[in-house]
Design an enzyme around this catalytic site. Structure first.
Site, PDB file in Angstrom:
ATOM      1  N   THR B   1       0.831  -1.204   0.000  1.00 34.69           N
ATOM      2  CA  THR B   1       0.000   0.000   0.000  1.00 34.69           C
ATOM      3  C   THR B   1       0.861   1.249   0.000  1.00 34.69           C
ATOM      4  O   THR B   1       1.873   1.297   0.694  1.00 34.69           O
ATOM      5  CB  THR B   1      -0.867   0.065   1.268  1.00 34.69           C
ATOM      6  OG1 THR B   1      -1.633  -1.107   1.329  1.00 34.69           O
ATOM      7  CG2 THR B   1      -1.758   1.294   1.261  1.00 34.69           C
ATOM      8  N   VAL B  30     -12.146  -6.159   1.605  1.00 35.24           N
ATOM      9  CA  VAL B  30     -11.583  -4.822   1.418  1.00 35.24           C
ATOM     10  C   VAL B  30     -10.964  -4.391   2.741  1.00 35.24           C
ATOM     11  O   VAL B  30     -11.539  -4.634   3.806  1.00 35.24           O
ATOM     12  CB  VAL B  30     -12.678  -3.825   0.988  1.00 35.24           C
ATOM     13  CG1 VAL B  30     -12.170  -2.406   1.027  1.00 35.24           C
ATOM     14  CG2 VAL B  30     -13.201  -4.175  -0.398  1.00 35.24           C
ATOM     15  N   ASP B  32      -8.511  -1.187   4.850  1.00 36.53           N
ATOM     16  CA  ASP B  32      -8.726   0.178   5.312  1.00 36.53           C
ATOM     17  C   ASP B  32      -8.520   1.236   4.231  1.00 36.53           C
ATOM     18  O   ASP B  32      -9.024   2.358   4.351  1.00 36.53           O
ATOM     19  CB  ASP B  32      -7.776   0.504   6.468  1.00 36.53           C
ATOM     20  CG  ASP B  32      -6.336   0.519   5.994  1.00 36.53           C
ATOM     21  OD1 ASP B  32      -5.894  -0.517   5.440  1.00 36.53           O
ATOM     22  OD2 ASP B  32      -5.671   1.549   6.141  1.00 36.53           O
ATOM     23  N   THR B  52      -0.803   2.261   7.248  1.00 36.66           N
ATOM     24  CA  THR B  52      -0.508   1.052   6.479  1.00 36.66           C
ATOM     25  C   THR B  52      -0.382  -0.124   7.437  1.00 36.66           C
ATOM     26  O   THR B  52      -0.042   0.065   8.604  1.00 36.66           O
ATOM     27  CB  THR B  52       0.785   1.230   5.662  1.00 36.66           C
ATOM     28  OG1 THR B  52       0.991   0.070   4.851  1.00 36.66           O
ATOM     29  CG2 THR B  52       1.994   1.419   6.564  1.00 36.66           C
ATOM     30  N   GLY B  53      -0.664  -1.318   6.948  1.00 38.56           N
ATOM     31  CA  GLY B  53      -0.550  -2.501   7.795  1.00 38.56           C
ATOM     32  C   GLY B  53      -1.745  -3.412   7.662  1.00 38.56           C
ATOM     33  O   GLY B  53      -2.225  -3.659   6.547  1.00 38.56           O
TER      34      GLY B  53
END
Lengths: 184, 136
Positions: B1, B30, B32, B52-53
């Site tokens: 991402t 889906v 975040d 991110t993560g």
């Protein structure tokens, strides 16, 4: 402020940063242009295979894309989720922002919207993503995101069926591993 | 991402995210990234943040929104990033993720948890394009 303009982004994707920065500092672009074109660099370059086509295949081997763009001036948002068969996710998100009053379009309907806006249908699968998917299947579909199903998802592939919440071994989240090369 | 925040010389701000999500996800899942306040968030009076993560967790706790609100309360971008991650860690101690934040005055910072290392990329008038290492 002397440090402005400013661009920051997650991870070491400096080509994306540089493109956004050039738009703001040299080319007279807007902050929306900077974010769109900066993120688009990563979509084309498949940054760490975590952005763009040919990465993170799902259980069926398909790559789908999620993207969002938000305008601070108006608090307007355009986003797409589970976008199929279109590579330019951040640009489709910007079209949602600019040409609709909605916030988020998803799945095949998001694809239909993109095509209606002039985007090209393309296959998002690559030999690399096919290999990732094949390797995962060979490892008994590990890791995966199922829980409280049979057969045991920690050792077996699906298809799965739910088990009763009264059964022994009912678990809460056992998160699959995220890392530098596997993240949202 | 990738999650990005851009601020121009007049203080106009926007953010964006793009991702192909989690590997081996259940079809239709889906994360975040397309969720405002989770993948990224901006406020024209404060600044912005991008995360991110593990997106299944982040979309439950809106870390980008929380970080911007912490900056509104006067915390630095680094402090705000840490506080928004702590909100997640309280529920999910093994959470793997990171957040970057920037205020309209050009300050920036990040925080991470569960990764061995985390880097974010930066371009400003003082440093050009560079990367910043964050200790998790």
């Amino acid at each position: 402020n002397p440090s402005l303009p400013l661009v920051i982004n997650t991870w070491h994707f400096t080509n994306a940063t540089a493109r956004a920065w050039a738009l703001l500092s040299e080319e007279g672009g807007s902050v929306l242009d900077a974010v769109e074109q900066g993120c688009a660099v990563c979509e084309r370059e498949q940054c760490d295979f975590t952005v763009g086509y040919g990465g993170s295949p799902d259980e069926n081997g398909e790559t789908t894309l999620d993207a969002l763009i938000m305008d601070g001036a108006t608090h307007d948002v355009g986003a797409v989720a589970a976008l199929r068969q279109v590579k330019d996710a951040i640009s489709v998100a910007r079209h949602v922002l600019q040409y609709t009053e909605h916030t988020l379009l998803v799945g095949s309907q998001a694809t239909e919207f993109a095509v209606s806006m002039g985007f090209k249908l393309e296959n998002l699968t690559t030999p690399k993503s096919q290999e990732m998917h094949r390797s995962w299947k060979e490892q008994n579909c590990q890791p995966n995101f199922w829980k409280n199903v049979v057969p045991d998802p920690s050792t077996s592939c699906g298809p799965y069926a739910p088990v009763s919440s009264m059964a022994s071994g009912w678990t809460n989240d056992q998160r699959a591993s995220f890392d530098r090369y596997n993240h949202d | 991402t990738i999650g990005m925040i851009a601020i121009d010389k007049d203080g106009k701000i926007s953010c964006g995210t793009s991702t192909n999500g989690a590997r081996n996800k259940i079809p239709g899942r889906v994360g975040d990234s397309p969720i405002p306040g989770s993948g990224c968030y901006v406020d024209r009076n404060v600044g912005g943040a991008a995360a991110t993560g593990d997106g299944d967790v982040m979309m439950r706790l809106l870390p980008a929104l929380i970080s911007v609100e912490k900056m509104r309360d006067g915390y630095s971008p680094e402090e705000a990033s840490r506080m928004s991650l702590q909100r997640i860690i309280d529920y999910y101690p093994n959470f793997e993720g990171a957040i970057v934040s920037a205020s309209l005055d050009g300050r920036h910072g990040g925080a991470c948890n569960g990764f061995t290392t985390f880097q974010y990329s930066l371009a400003d008038s003082e440093n050009g394009v560079t990367t910043v290492d964050v200790s998790c």
